[in-house]
Design a protein around this motif. Structure first.
Motif: not given
Length: 359
Positions: A175-191
């Motif tokens: 998730x690009x917004x999470x990657x930008x605001x929270x960092x790479x390691x906190x940005x991986x999502x699934x559904x």
């Protein structure tokens, strides 16, 4: 002559008095209007209740999902990773310490229908594998410790890996917004949708094999008889993490908090609320020689614990026969514990390093 005119006038006057001087007589009054009988209101349709039962919650669900293998998703729980996504829809949430005083979570879902986005996804640890195996679940993670990568094939864990799985990785995205605001390691999502699409391809077994039984019993009201008051519960895992659980009588659930705030699902905007809270005590120690401080968590055998439901608490015992068996909960008299129908939050702690208080 005057007398004759007077007589004629009187005759005319009398005639007018008797006949109304040619006016029509008054019409008779209108009969009262009688309204038609009121129509009987349509009866309210009975609410639809699925005929099946969710084995993880005791609640109604579509029968086609009853025998599904659950999906167990590894969730990051660092403060910097908040909010998590999809936790409010989990049937069971397990929270266990990890290295350095942090905790991670395992969200378990009997059905993926309407689950939405999930994350952020983090790496495996061996004791989380045991939790998944105990429910015959498919384990979803992104990477893992050396011990976990050793144990996944050795223990036969069906898993979807967002790091080393070539095909599995298509289930995940950054998730690009999470990657930008929270960092790479906190940005991986699934559904839930992505996972279900993958499962529909038939690469993994999606139903329990014959003979599998999840032994947990449920009742409509799981409030323990004679229990101690427990409307506010605090589970202090470490100096870094304390979880709070405040009973809401109107909902019949505990509202969850962490890091001094409401524990809100970033996908739904809902505060996480649970019917059952279980705190299980066990042995937790640092793996000898592990430079990262990773942990061993004993999940087989037995131990003490506390059950919270309906604003009350009672001591319990837990047992787990082996890594492939589910937890079994009993009261102090040896009787099997019945949970309230609804979702559960299970905290696994060491009494040496963690503490639970309630009032």
């Amino acid at each position: 002559m005057r007398e004759r005119a007077l007589a004629l006038f009187l005759a005319i006057w009398m005639t007018c008095a008797l006949t109304g001087c040619g006016k029509e007589p008054p019409a008779p009054p209108e009969p009262p209007v009688i309204p038609p009988p009121a129509e009987e209101p349509e009866p309210e349709p009975e609410p639809y209740v699925p005929a099946g039962t969710n084995p993880l919650t005791g609640e109604a669900m579509e029968p086609e999902y009853e025998s599904n293998r659950p999906i167990a998703v590894m969730l990051n729980n660092l403060k910097a990773a908040q909010p998590q996504l999809g936790v409010s829809r989990a049937d069971i949430i397990y929270e266990v310490p990890a290295e350095g005083g942090i905790t991670r979570m395992l969200g378990v879902y009997q059905s993926l229908e309407d689950v939405g986005n999930l994350g952020s996804i983090r790496s495996a640890r061996s004791y989380y594998l045991e939790l998944a195996l105990g429910l015959d679940a498919v384990y979803v993670h992104a990477g893992g410790s050396p011990g976990a990568y050793r144990d996944i094939p050795a223990w036969g864990v069906d898993n979807l890996d967002g790091v080393r799985g070539d095909e599995d990785a298509k289930l995940f995205w950054r998730d690009q917004e999470r990657r930008k605001t929270k960092g790479y390691e906190h940005s991986l999502l699934t559904s839930g949708e992505n996972i279900q699409t993958y499962l529909d391809m038939g690469s993994l077994r999606t139903e329990h094999e014959g003979g599998y039984v999840y032994p947990q019993a449920f009742v409509p009201d799981g409030t323990p008889a004679g229990g101690s008051p427990a409307e506010h519960v605090e589970v202090r895992f470490s100096a870094y993490k304390t979880g709070t659980f405040d009973y809401n009588a109107g909902m019949g659930k505990y509202l969850v908090g962490q890091y001094g705030k409401e524990y809100v699902d970033g996908d739904t905007g809902e505060q996480v609320a649970v019917t059952n809270l279980l705190v299980l005590e066990t042995g937790i120690s640092v793996i000898s020689g592990d430079t990262e401080g990773r942990l061993n968590v004993r999940l087989t055998g037995e131990g003490a614990g506390t059950f919270f439901c309906g604003g009350k608490s009672v001591p319990i015992q837990w047992s787990k026969a082996d890594r492939n068996s589910p937890f079994v909960y009993t009261l102090e008299n040896g009787k099997l514990l019945a949970l309230g129908q609804g979702n559960s939050y299970v905290c696994i702690i060491s009494p040496k390093t963690s503490k639970v208080t309630f009032e």
